[in-house]
Design an enzyme around this catalytic site. Structure first.
Site, short mmCIF file in Angstrom:
data_model
loop_
_atom_site.label_atom_id
_atom_site.label_comp_id
_atom_site.label_asym_id
_atom_site.label_seq_id
_atom_site.Cartn_x
_atom_site.Cartn_y
_atom_site.Cartn_z
N SER A 51 -1.84 0.64 -5.30
CA SER A 51 -3.03 -0.20 -5.15
C SER A 51 -4.32 0.60 -5.01
O SER A 51 -5.40 0.09 -5.32
CB SER A 51 -2.87 -1.13 -3.94
OG SER A 51 -2.57 -0.39 -2.77
N GLY A 88 1.57 -2.11 -4.37
CA GLY A 88 2.91 -2.12 -3.79
C GLY A 88 3.85 -1.07 -4.34
O GLY A 88 4.99 -0.96 -3.90
N ASN A 116 2.88 4.21 -0.03
CA ASN A 116 3.71 3.06 0.38
C ASN A 116 5.07 3.51 0.91
O ASN A 116 5.65 2.84 1.77
CB ASN A 116 3.89 2.09 -0.79
CG ASN A 116 2.63 1.31 -1.09
OD1 ASN A 116 1.91 0.90 -0.17
ND2 ASN A 116 2.32 1.11 -2.36
N ASP A 199 -8.39 -4.56 5.87
CA ASP A 199 -7.03 -4.10 6.15
C ASP A 199 -6.99 -2.65 6.62
O ASP A 199 -5.96 -2.17 7.09
CB ASP A 199 -6.11 -4.29 4.93
CG ASP A 199 -6.56 -3.50 3.70
OD1 ASP A 199 -7.35 -2.54 3.83
OD2 ASP A 199 -6.11 -3.83 2.59
N HIS A 202 -7.41 0.02 2.18
CA HIS A 202 -7.95 0.10 0.82
C HIS A 202 -9.46 0.28 0.83
O HIS A 202 -10.17 -0.48 1.51
CB HIS A 202 -7.58 -1.17 0.04
CG HIS A 202 -6.10 -1.36 -0.10
ND1 HIS A 202 -5.37 -2.17 0.75
CD2 HIS A 202 -5.23 -0.83 -0.99
CE1 HIS A 202 -4.10 -2.14 0.38
NE2 HIS A 202 -3.99 -1.33 -0.67
#
Length: 227
Positions: A51, A88, A116, A199, A202
């Protein structure tokens, strides 16, 4: 009689339109094909990641690969950019979808994966193995491709030992596979609330501008613009 004349003019008008349209359409199609062929002839810079590469939460053109593409275009360089980021993505899933992207030869392959894995607490031996396998597959198929590995770091949620081991994977892989390392992709961005989405993971558009400035010198180096 007036109705007849109007009908004749209407028919003539339709005939003129019907005759002209295919030529105009062919002309537009021809121009489109020329642009497409010209783009295909340019050397490819492929960003392959998760991402962060995809530009989660912002427009794709504002993510750092899009900013690289804009800089490439502004300089009139014989390169084009493909953003192969997928939100993801882990190193394992990246490895499984790599073949599709390697149908076309990249002149530059920028690998940004592993974050991730770390956030999910995946066995880091597997992460390292997958990163190496991705690099080896690219090199096996396209020996002349320049490969850049983006180093990553994670918060200490999984414990200090895991966090340290994760960070050390990237220089190890870069050394063992003889590829150029971008030490930390999110240098100057990670942990700054003003440069990240709510979040905290990002980057915002402003954050991606900084990531671009981190990445661009390495792109310059492999395409022959570096000092």
């Amino acid at each position: 009689m007036k109705h007849l004349i109007k009908s004749i003019y209407l028919i003539l008008g339709l005939l003129i339109i019907s005759c002209a349209s295919p030529k105009e359409e062919k002309s537009e199609i021809s121009k489109s094909e020329e642009v497409s062929k010209e783009a295909e002839n340019k050397k490819l810079i492929l960003f392959f990641g998760n991402s962060l590469t995809a530009g989660y939460g912002i427009e794709a053109e504002d993510a750092f690969p899009g900013l690289v593409a804009a800089r490439i275009d502004s300089l009139g360089l014989d390169y084009r950019v493909i953003n192969g980021g997928l939100s993801g993505e882990t190193t394992a899933s990246g490895l499984s979808r790599l073949d599709w992207f390697l149908e076309e030869e990249p002149a530059v392959f920028v690998l940004e994966l592993g974050g991730n894995d770390g956030l999910r607490g995946i066995d880091l031996k597997e992460t390292k193995k997958n990163l190496k396998s991705i690099i080896q597959l690219v090199r096996e198929k396209y020996p002349d491709a320049s490969i850049l590995l983006s180093g990553m770091q994670i918060p200490p949620n999984m414990g200090q030992a895991y966090t340290k081991e994760f960070q050390e994977i990237y220089p190890q892989v870069a050394k063992e596979e003889a590829v150029k390392l971008i030490p930390f992709l999110l240098e100057g961005v990670a942990g700054d609330p003003e440069l990240n989405l709510p979040d905290g993971i990002h980057p915002t558009e402003a954050g991606h501008l900084i990531v671009f400035e981190t990445v661009w010198p390495y792109i310059e180096g492999v395409i022959g613009l570096g000092g």
